[in-house]
Design a protein around this motif. Structure first.
Motif, short mmCIF file in Angstrom:
data_model
loop_
_atom_site.label_atom_id
_atom_site.label_comp_id
_atom_site.label_asym_id
_atom_site.label_seq_id
_atom_site.Cartn_x
_atom_site.Cartn_y
_atom_site.Cartn_z
N ASP A 11 0.86 -1.20 0.00
CA ASP A 11 0.00 0.00 0.00
C ASP A 11 0.89 1.24 0.00
O ASP A 11 0.63 2.21 0.70
CB ASP A 11 -0.93 0.00 1.22
CG ASP A 11 -0.18 0.04 2.56
OD1 ASP A 11 -0.76 0.51 3.56
OD2 ASP A 11 1.00 -0.40 2.62
N ASP A 16 7.00 1.33 3.03
CA ASP A 16 6.93 0.36 1.94
C ASP A 16 7.99 0.68 0.88
O ASP A 16 8.62 -0.21 0.31
CB ASP A 16 5.57 0.41 1.23
CG ASP A 16 4.38 0.21 2.14
OD1 ASP A 16 4.12 1.07 3.00
OD2 ASP A 16 3.70 -0.81 1.98
N LEU A 125 2.75 -6.06 2.41
CA LEU A 125 3.21 -4.92 3.20
C LEU A 125 2.06 -3.97 3.55
O LEU A 125 2.31 -2.88 4.10
CB LEU A 125 4.29 -4.15 2.43
CG LEU A 125 5.50 -4.95 1.98
CD1 LEU A 125 6.41 -4.10 1.10
CD2 LEU A 125 6.27 -5.52 3.17
N ASP A 245 7.76 -2.32 7.33
CA ASP A 245 7.80 -3.05 6.06
C ASP A 245 9.23 -3.44 5.65
O ASP A 245 9.46 -4.58 5.22
CB ASP A 245 7.16 -2.21 4.95
CG ASP A 245 5.67 -2.06 5.15
OD1 ASP A 245 5.08 -1.13 4.58
OD2 ASP A 245 5.08 -2.87 5.90
CA CA Z 1 2.71 -0.71 4.21
#
Ligand code: CA
Ligand code: RIB
Length: 324
Positions: A11, A16, A125, A245
């Protein structure tokens, strides 16, 4: 050993983005596809962020497939207060060079293992909406992957988005339950927020070290996480910002970084008061374990991977063996 064949579901917010750098640029990962899901930011924004992060890693060849734009049953709740309105620290990143793919993320999650049974590692993630939607169509999907690593939950029940819940589990708890109902501990490993809070906090000294590297990836990783750093200081009170992440991705790339794990039966709370809280049953009478829960990782080993990758130094999986 060759690089690890990977599918990454994300996302894409600012942490991330760093996880994508670790997988795309460090030499340990062989990303076959990235799928995006609404979470930190709306789907289109996260998709744009994933494309740009891969571009920073020099991997505009990797396809990015948009997926679900809201949770299974609930309205979308983003974490833009944590990562910035654009999810990347609102520093004015340009549009990515590569467009997103037309093929839906859920189709990619379903079809990828068909051509490579037991070969692909899936790393999630974000909220588990895409994976849950795929499981509704193929209840045995998890068995078709080599392994599934999820950044999800908080095994010590100390949350970030609420007092007791971690964001990915909280954002779509119904999706998390669908995954938990299909999971087995030999196939599915969850790396919770407790791990990053204890073993993956970027202290001020770490942040200065990252900024001083001065490479494009290091500068990008430092700048996009400024909003996260402010949020961590004001809300969670950590001694810096944590990287949930990236530490989950590091575990997938180098499982020997795990220093403590357990197998347990895990369910998830759906009620308003405890939404997203993990229900971990450790009683003798508990149902059989359905997850492997990572509890601690080697902080020095994780940060070595992070700084080495952001410095532009590639490793081989052979190096990984030497670390064991
Ligand atoms: Ca994430
Ligand atoms: O709770 C941390 C998780 O929620 C991370 O994946 C972060 O990117 C957000 O998605």
């Amino acid at each position: 050993m060759s690089a690890l064949p990977l599918i990454i579901d994300t996302d894409t917010g600012s942490d991330d983005a760093v996880a994508l750098l670790l997988a795309a640029a460090g030499g340990l990962g062989d990303i076959r596809a990235v799928t995006t899901v609404a979470g930190n930011v709306p789907l289109a924004t996260g998709t744009r962020n994933a494309l740009f992060s891969l571009q920073v890693a020099g991997r505009v060849d990797i396809p990015v497939h948009p997926g679900c734009e809201r949770p299974m049953t609930r309205p979308l709740s983003t974490a833009q207060q944590v990562h910035g309105q654009d999810g990347m620290g609102d520093i004015g990143l340009p549009d990515p060079l590569r467009p997103a793919e037309e093929r839906h993320a859920v189709e990619v999650l379903l079809s990828s293992p068909r051509g490579h049974p037991g070969e692909l590692t899936l790393v999630t993630l974000g909220p588990l909406t895409n994976l849950a939607a795929a499981l509704v169509r193929d209840r045995d999907l998890l068995t078709r992957y080599r392994h599934v690593y999820c950044m999800a939950g908080a095994a010590d029940l100390s949350g970030n988005i609420t007092a007791t819940a971690e964001f990915n589990a909280w954002a779509d708890p119904e999706a998390a339950r669908v995954v938990l109902e299909s999971a087995t501990p030999d196939k599915v490993t969850w790396i919770g927020w407790d791990v990053s809070r204890r073993d993956a906090v970027m202290t001020p000294a770490d942040q200065s070290r990252l900024e001083r590297l001065g490479t494009p990836m290091a500068t990008f990783a430092h700048r996009v996480n400024r909003t996260l750093a402010d949020w961590a200081r004001d809300v969670t009170g950590l001694a810096g910002y944590d990287l949930p992440d990236p530490v989950a991705m590091a575990v997938a790339l180098r499982p020997e970084l795990i220093t403590e794990q357990e197998r347990a039966h895990v369910d998830i709370a759906l009620g308003d008061e405890t939404r997203g809280q993990l229900i971990i049953d450790r009683r003798r009478s508990a149902p059989p374990p359905n997850l492997t829960l990572v509890r601690r990782v080697n902080e020095a080993g994780f940060k070595d991977l992070l700084f080495t990758t952001c410095a532009g130094i590639r490793q081989s999986r052979h190096d990984v063996r030497e670390h064991q």
